[in-house]
Design a protein around this motif. Structure first.
Motif, PDB file in Angstrom:
ATOM      1  N   ASP A 131      16.056  49.336 -23.595  1.00  0.00           N
ATOM      2  CA  ASP A 131      15.750  47.943 -23.930  1.00  0.00           C
ATOM      3  C   ASP A 131      16.950  47.025 -23.714  1.00  0.00           C
ATOM      4  OD1 ASP A 131      13.139  48.536 -24.624  1.00  0.00           O
ATOM      5  OD2 ASP A 131      13.632  48.859 -26.748  1.00  0.00           O
ATOM      6  N   ARG A 132      18.148  47.512 -24.010  1.00  0.00           N
ATOM      7  CA  ARG A 132      19.329  46.639 -23.896  1.00  0.00           C
ATOM      8  C   ARG A 132      19.599  46.212 -22.455  1.00  0.00           C
ATOM      9  NH1 ARG A 132      22.797  51.509 -25.555  1.00  0.00           N
ATOM     10  NH2 ARG A 132      23.357  52.380 -23.550  1.00  0.00           N
ATOM     11  N   GLU A 134      16.986  45.569 -20.471  1.00  0.00           N
ATOM     12  CA  GLU A 134      15.728  44.895 -20.123  1.00  0.00           C
ATOM     13  C   GLU A 134      14.909  45.668 -19.098  1.00  0.00           C
ATOM     14  OE1 GLU A 134      16.512  40.784 -19.212  1.00  0.00           O
ATOM     15  OE2 GLU A 134      17.825  40.577 -20.947  1.00  0.00           O
ATOM     16  N   LYS A 136      11.938  47.266 -17.370  1.00  0.00           N
ATOM     17  CA  LYS A 136      10.501  47.036 -17.351  1.00  0.00           C
ATOM     18  C   LYS A 136       9.774  48.357 -17.120  1.00  0.00           C
ATOM     19  CE  LYS A 136      11.839  42.767 -15.225  1.00  0.00           C
ATOM     20  NZ  LYS A 136      13.234  43.133 -15.297  1.00  0.00           N
TER      21      LYS A 136
END
Length: 151
Positions: A131-132, A134, A136
């Motif tokens: 997540d850090r 980003e 997809k």
């Protein structure tokens, strides 16, 4: 047995730096090939997380030019700024519409720059979503660059 070499002349396509085209339109136009080709440098760049093809392409160019010095550029008409530099980027087809050509060409410090994008590169899995960064998906994008230098 003697091998003879001769330069090959090809037509080049320049990627436009205009916004993303609408479906069915083209972002390519004719560019004159470098007439006095001096050398070609090759490199590869990878974006392991974030699926940023521009970052991978920028890294590919820096890999290609990062281990070279061009002392002969002083003898080119116009010096380093008079050099013609053409970059051919092998980019995975599904990421070609996301590349920012203007940002990629900033990797080259001087010269008259053009670029073209062709089918190539590779998409493989990174095996993890972060997540850090980003992410997809877990796509890891590889771009290959051939940097032609001449005048």
């Amino acid at each position: 047995h003697r091998v003879s070499y001769r330069p090959v002349r090809r037509h080049r396509l320049k990627m436009s730096t205009s916004p993303t085209p609408t479906p069915g339109s083209s972002t390519q136009s004719r560019v004159e090939p470098i007439q006095n080709l001096q050398f070609i440098q090759c490199g590869m760049g990878i974006d392991t997380h974030g699926q940023d093809v521009t970052k991978a392409a920028y890294k590919a160019i820096r890999d290609a030019i990062g281990k070279n010095a061009i002392p002969s550029s002083a003898h080119i008409p116009g010096g380093p700024d008079g050099m013609r530099i053409h970059v051919k980027l092998g980019v995975p087809k599904q990421y070609q519409d996301r590349i920012d050509i203007e940002a990629v060409l900033e990797a080259i410090p001087y010269g008259k720059k053009t670029a073209e994008v062709v089918d190539g590169g590779l998409v493989t899995r990174s095996g993890i979503l972060l997540d850090r960064f980003e992410d997809k998906n877990d796509d890891m994008i590889m771009v290959c660059a051939a940097v032609e230098v001449g005048f």
